[in-house]
Design an enzyme around this catalytic site. Structure first.
Site, mmCIF file in Angstrom:
data_model
loop_
_atom_site.group_PDB
_atom_site.id
_atom_site.type_symbol
_atom_site.label_atom_id
_atom_site.label_comp_id
_atom_site.label_asym_id
_atom_site.label_seq_id
_atom_site.Cartn_x
_atom_site.Cartn_y
_atom_site.Cartn_z
ATOM 1 N N HIS A 183 -9.380 -52.706 -61.595
ATOM 2 C CA HIS A 183 -9.628 -51.341 -61.103
ATOM 3 C C HIS A 183 -9.678 -51.323 -59.579
ATOM 4 C CE1 HIS A 183 -10.000 -49.801 -65.052
ATOM 5 N NE2 HIS A 183 -11.063 -50.532 -65.346
ATOM 6 N N HIS A 242 -13.124 -45.832 -63.120
ATOM 7 C CA HIS A 242 -11.811 -46.470 -62.980
ATOM 8 C C HIS A 242 -11.131 -46.133 -61.646
ATOM 9 C CE1 HIS A 242 -10.868 -47.187 -67.532
ATOM 10 N NE2 HIS A 242 -12.057 -47.640 -67.180
ATOM 11 N N ASP A 294 -14.939 -22.201 -52.734
ATOM 12 C CA ASP A 294 -14.426 -20.937 -52.197
ATOM 13 C C ASP A 294 -15.168 -19.817 -52.934
ATOM 14 O OD1 ASP A 294 -13.242 -20.714 -54.699
ATOM 15 O OD2 ASP A 294 -11.192 -20.471 -53.958
HETATM 16 C C1 RB5 Z 1 -8.894 -17.814 -55.591
HETATM 17 O O1 RB5 Z 1 -8.639 -16.559 -56.130
HETATM 18 C C2 RB5 Z 1 -8.259 -18.912 -56.430
HETATM 19 O O2 RB5 Z 1 -6.900 -18.936 -56.209
HETATM 20 C C3 RB5 Z 1 -8.890 -20.235 -56.104
HETATM 21 O O3 RB5 Z 1 -10.256 -20.181 -56.365
HETATM 22 C C4 RB5 Z 1 -8.399 -21.454 -56.855
HETATM 23 O O4 RB5 Z 1 -8.390 -21.249 -58.231
HETATM 24 C C5 RB5 Z 1 -7.166 -22.067 -56.387
HETATM 25 O O5 RB5 Z 1 -6.715 -23.106 -56.868
#
Ligand code: RB5
Length: 146
Positions: A135, A99, A9
């Site tokens: 495993h 594992h 993201d």
């Molecule tokens: C985005 O601001 C943040 O929430 C995201 O990158 C992440 O850390 C979520 O788990």
């Protein structure tokens, strides 16, 4: 050579770019599924993209990066057959692969130094799942969890 899909993201965008450059130099083939800028996006959308690819392409590996790695790992693990591991050092990366037969590495860009993230990714990509019966048995049981 394993196929490696990578996505992030906005929180993980910079680290994704960094890792991609470095890992390609090390000889890995990476396929970038976005995001492609710092603009705010929703991490579950990218976890879904990676999960789709990993489930289609046998023996491929995914790397998912968000701020903490937590949102990505929660989201990716909703897909049956995905074993996403949030790793924070070489040891957790090695054991997640060996594992747990983890097929997705999750990283937190806001909690890791870039060079540590690279080390973790490198170990994860080089390590193989254990052939030991105990495993394999445990990994099989993961998909039976309801
Ligand atoms: C985005 O601001 C943040 O929430 C995201 O990158 C992440 O850390 C979520 O788990």
């Amino acid at each position: 050579m394993k196929k490696v899909f990578i996505a992030s993201d906005h929180g993980g965008f910079e680290l994704k770019e960094f890792l991609q450059k470095k890992l390609v130099k090390k000889g890995f083939t990476l396929i970038d599924l976005g995001t492609h800028s710092n603009e705010s996006v929703d991490y579950p959308d990218y976890a879904k993209k990676i999960a789709g690819k990993i489930l289609k392409e046998k023996n491929s590996i995914g790397i998912l990066i968000c701020g903490t790695g937590i949102g990505m790992s929660i989201s990716a693990n909703r897909f049956k057959g995905i074993r996403a591991a949030l790793c924070w050092n070489s040891k957790t990366a090695k054991l997640a692969r060996n594992h747990n037969n983890a097929n997705v590495l999750c990283l937190g860009a806001r909690v890791l130094k870039k060079r540590d993230a690279l080390r973790i990714a490198n170990v994860f990509l080089k390590e193989n799942p254990s052939k030991e019966e105990r495993h394999k048995r445990r990994v099989k049981k993961i998909d039976l969890c309801k």
